[in-house]
Design a protein around this motif. Sequence first.
Motif, PDB file in Angstrom:
ATOM      1  N   ALA A  58      48.442  41.813  53.713  1.00 35.17           N
ATOM      2  CA  ALA A  58      49.800  42.093  53.248  1.00 35.17           C
ATOM      3  C   ALA A  58      50.768  42.330  54.404  1.00 35.17           C
ATOM      4  O   ALA A  58      51.967  42.085  54.268  1.00 35.17           O
ATOM      5  CB  ALA A  58      49.786  43.312  52.321  1.00 35.17           C
ATOM      6  N   ASP A  59      50.257  42.796  55.536  1.00 30.23           N
ATOM      7  CA  ASP A  59      51.142  43.030  56.676  1.00 30.23           C
ATOM      8  C   ASP A  59      51.251  41.828  57.600  1.00 30.23           C
ATOM      9  O   ASP A  59      51.783  41.922  58.708  1.00 30.23           O
ATOM     10  CB  ASP A  59      50.711  44.269  57.470  1.00 30.23           C
ATOM     11  N   GLY A  60      50.756  40.674  57.153  1.00 35.07           N
ATOM     12  CA  GLY A  60      50.951  39.435  57.889  1.00 35.07           C
ATOM     13  C   GLY A  60      49.870  39.064  58.874  1.00 35.07           C
ATOM     14  O   GLY A  60      49.975  38.031  59.538  1.00 35.07           O
ATOM     15  N   GLU A  61      48.825  39.867  58.998  1.00 33.16           N
ATOM     16  CA  GLU A  61      47.727  39.510  59.892  1.00 33.16           C
ATOM     17  C   GLU A  61      46.935  38.338  59.309  1.00 33.16           C
ATOM     18  O   GLU A  61      46.763  38.236  58.109  1.00 33.16           O
ATOM     19  CB  GLU A  61      46.792  40.702  60.104  1.00 33.16           C
ATOM     20  N   ARG A  62      46.456  37.478  60.214  1.00 32.44           N
ATOM     21  CA  ARG A  62      45.658  36.329  59.784  1.00 32.44           C
ATOM     22  C   ARG A  62      44.376  36.295  60.616  1.00 32.44           C
ATOM     23  O   ARG A  62      44.409  36.407  61.845  1.00 32.44           O
ATOM     24  CB  ARG A  62      46.446  35.021  59.981  1.00 32.44           C
ATOM     25  N   HIS A  63      43.258  36.171  59.927  1.00 35.32           N
ATOM     26  CA  HIS A  63      41.959  36.097  60.583  1.00 35.32           C
ATOM     27  C   HIS A  63      41.260  34.832  60.107  1.00 35.32           C
ATOM     28  O   HIS A  63      41.295  34.512  58.914  1.00 35.32           O
ATOM     29  CB  HIS A  63      41.098  37.313  60.243  1.00 35.32           C
ATOM     30  N   THR A  64      40.612  34.131  61.022  1.00 37.16           N
ATOM     31  CA  THR A  64      39.867  32.942  60.637  1.00 37.16           C
ATOM     32  C   THR A  64      38.375  33.208  60.811  1.00 37.16           C
ATOM     33  O   THR A  64      37.948  33.983  61.668  1.00 37.16           O
ATOM     34  CB  THR A  64      40.275  31.721  61.486  1.00 37.16           C
ATOM     35  N   ALA A  65      37.581  32.566  59.969  1.00 39.28           N
ATOM     36  CA  ALA A  65      36.137  32.804  59.984  1.00 39.28           C
ATOM     37  C   ALA A  65      35.387  31.587  59.465  1.00 39.28           C
ATOM     38  O   ALA A  65      35.903  30.828  58.640  1.00 39.28           O
ATOM     39  CB  ALA A  65      35.795  34.022  59.133  1.00 39.28           C
ATOM     40  N   ARG A  66      34.165  31.445  59.934  1.00 42.70           N
ATOM     41  CA  ARG A  66      33.302  30.355  59.471  1.00 42.70           C
ATOM     42  C   ARG A  66      32.762  30.633  58.065  1.00 42.70           C
ATOM     43  O   ARG A  66      32.471  29.705  57.301  1.00 42.70           O
ATOM     44  CB  ARG A  66      32.149  30.163  60.441  1.00 42.70           C
ATOM     45  N   ALA A  67      32.611  31.899  57.734  1.00 37.54           N
ATOM     46  CA  ALA A  67      32.135  32.292  56.401  1.00 37.54           C
ATOM     47  C   ALA A  67      32.845  33.573  55.994  1.00 37.54           C
ATOM     48  O   ALA A  67      33.278  34.369  56.842  1.00 37.54           O
ATOM     49  CB  ALA A  67      30.623  32.508  56.398  1.00 37.54           C
ATOM     50  N   VAL A  68      32.975  33.773  54.692  1.00 35.11           N
ATOM     51  CA  VAL A  68      33.651  34.962  54.146  1.00 35.11           C
ATOM     52  C   VAL A  68      32.782  35.549  53.042  1.00 35.11           C
ATOM     53  O   VAL A  68      32.181  34.814  52.247  1.00 35.11           O
ATOM     54  CB  VAL A  68      35.047  34.614  53.585  1.00 35.11           C
ATOM     55  N   VAL A  69      32.711  36.874  53.015  1.00 35.23           N
ATOM     56  CA  VAL A  69      32.022  37.595  51.942  1.00 35.23           C
ATOM     57  C   VAL A  69      33.050  38.403  51.167  1.00 35.23           C
ATOM     58  O   VAL A  69      33.795  39.199  51.752  1.00 35.23           O
ATOM     59  CB  VAL A  69      30.937  38.536  52.496  1.00 35.23           C
ATOM     60  N   ILE A  70      33.090  38.209  49.857  1.00 37.42           N
ATOM     61  CA  ILE A  70      33.977  38.972  48.982  1.00 37.42           C
ATOM     62  C   ILE A  70      33.189  40.163  48.437  1.00 37.42           C
ATOM     63  O   ILE A  70      32.189  39.985  47.735  1.00 37.42           O
ATOM     64  CB  ILE A  70      34.500  38.117  47.801  1.00 37.42           C
ATOM     65  N   ALA A  71      33.636  41.358  48.783  1.00 35.95           N
ATOM     66  CA  ALA A  71      32.942  42.580  48.351  1.00 35.95           C
ATOM     67  C   ALA A  71      33.968  43.603  47.880  1.00 35.95           C
ATOM     68  O   ALA A  71      33.897  44.785  48.224  1.00 35.95           O
ATOM     69  CB  ALA A  71      32.105  43.140  49.499  1.00 35.95           C
ATOM     70  N   THR A  72      34.925  43.127  47.084  1.00 30.37           N
ATOM     71  CA  THR A  72      36.090  43.933  46.731  1.00 30.37           C
ATOM     72  C   THR A  72      35.903  44.800  45.484  1.00 30.37           C
ATOM     73  O   THR A  72      36.786  45.587  45.136  1.00 30.37           O
ATOM     74  CB  THR A  72      37.303  43.014  46.522  1.00 30.37           C
ATOM     75  N   GLY A  73      34.790  44.666  44.784  1.00 29.37           N
ATOM     76  CA  GLY A  73      34.519  45.543  43.655  1.00 29.37           C
ATOM     77  C   GLY A  73      35.425  45.301  42.464  1.00 29.37           C
ATOM     78  O   GLY A  73      35.856  44.170  42.197  1.00 29.37           O
ATOM     79  N   LEU A  74      35.736  46.383  41.772  1.00 31.73           N
ATOM     80  CA  LEU A  74      36.495  46.305  40.529  1.00 31.73           C
ATOM     81  C   LEU A  74      37.824  47.048  40.638  1.00 31.73           C
ATOM     82  O   LEU A  74      37.935  48.036  41.361  1.00 31.73           O
ATOM     83  CB  LEU A  74      35.691  46.929  39.372  1.00 31.73           C
ATOM     84  N   ASN A  75      38.812  46.545  39.907  1.00 31.60           N
ATOM     85  CA  ASN A  75      40.061  47.292  39.745  1.00 31.60           C
ATOM     86  C   ASN A  75      39.825  48.483  38.828  1.00 31.60           C
ATOM     87  O   ASN A  75      38.853  48.529  38.070  1.00 31.60           O
ATOM     88  CB  ASN A  75      41.138  46.392  39.129  1.00 31.60           C
ATOM     89  N   LYS A  76      40.713  49.452  38.883  1.00 29.07           N
ATOM     90  CA  LYS A  76      40.607  50.620  38.011  1.00 29.07           C
ATOM     91  C   LYS A  76      40.611  50.200  36.540  1.00 29.07           C
ATOM     92  O   LYS A  76      41.246  49.220  36.162  1.00 29.07           O
ATOM     93  CB  LYS A  76      41.768  51.582  38.263  1.00 29.07           C
ATOM     94  N   GLY A  77      39.889  50.966  35.736  1.00 32.00           N
ATOM     95  CA  GLY A  77      39.807  50.673  34.314  1.00 32.00           C
ATOM     96  C   GLY A  77      41.136  50.857  33.600  1.00 32.00           C
ATOM     97  O   GLY A  77      42.002  51.621  34.045  1.00 32.00           O
ATOM     98  N   ARG A  78      41.271  50.158  32.482  1.00 30.24           N
ATOM     99  CA  ARG A  78      42.483  50.252  31.657  1.00 30.24           C
ATOM    100  C   ARG A  78      42.086  50.408  30.191  1.00 30.24           C
ATOM    101  O   ARG A  78      41.139  49.791  29.718  1.00 30.24           O
ATOM    102  CB  ARG A  78      43.329  48.976  31.795  1.00 30.24           C
ATOM    103  N   LEU A  79      42.824  51.250  29.485  1.00 30.31           N
ATOM    104  CA  LEU A  79      42.610  51.416  28.048  1.00 30.31           C
ATOM    105  C   LEU A  79      43.372  50.376  27.244  1.00 30.31           C
ATOM    106  O   LEU A  79      43.068  50.142  26.074  1.00 30.31           O
ATOM    107  CB  LEU A  79      43.061  52.815  27.609  1.00 30.31           C
ATOM    108  N   GLY A  80      44.392  49.791  27.860  1.00 28.52           N
ATOM    109  CA  GLY A  80      45.184  48.777  27.175  1.00 28.52           C
ATOM    110  C   GLY A  80      46.199  49.354  26.212  1.00 28.52           C
ATOM    111  O   GLY A  80      46.547  48.712  25.211  1.00 28.52           O
TER     112      GLY A  80
END
Length: 291
Positions: A95-117
Amino acid sequence: MDNPSYDIVVIGSGPAGLTAATEAARAGLKCLCLDKLAPGGVLINLNELHDFDEIFTGTQMASQLTDDAVVAGVEIGFGEVVKLTGNSPWTVETADGERHTARAVVIATGLNKGRLGLPNEDEFEGRGLSHCAACDGPLYAGLPVVVAGADGWAAFEAHELTGLAGKVTVIGNPLAEKPAGIDFIEGRIVALAGDDGLQSVTVEAGTTRNTIPASAVFVYVGQSPAAEFLPDSLARDASGHIVVDADGRTSAPTLFAVGDVRAGGRQYLSDAIADGQRAAQSIVATLGNTN
């Protein structure tokens, strides 16, 4: 782009992400582990953990995993990832404009907070709605609280609350095992009420509605994968979780997903750590061990 800045970028520094980063770094890969908050993920909000032979607090486990990563040579970075583009090499943009390049990426971001709707849900956020028993439970000592959801994670948090708040009621589908000191109501929350913070919730079960006192609701339903920044072309299941193979590989060969963000995750600490290990081993096999 011919010379990526890292062999691997791990997005998310919970137990799955830190484990993947550590194992990859131990094999000699240059690794960056990015998170918008402190390392440890949801671990830092947990008290006693019982997944292993020894009993740890969440903070202790988070500290140990972070120390292991740093010793292994992982670079710990901070920033909210908002965009992922390319395909080996990948470009990770924050979000602050940094850019990183990589040969492989792992997504380990978990879950957003729960919602009752519910339409007035945001009005009670921080005024009775919570997502962390260990953090906010002491604020409701002696007061009635509700846990929305009845899966394994909700049951764990309900058990935590029995030593922190007053009467604890779980609202959702019945559990196979019902811990002592917790009431259960089958159904779902359909209304929140209170003039100065939350005072009651209305529960609907079939055609019946009942209102019960509640000073807080700990929400563990309506959780969604924290993967809004990923390309639409990535394979997902009906709930938006990322589809992976046995090694954690997604539909893009050098993009992996581990932990709660992947399809079929059970929200267990031991599973998250195992996910990270498997993904790292696969990445090392794919990219090569540089030791």
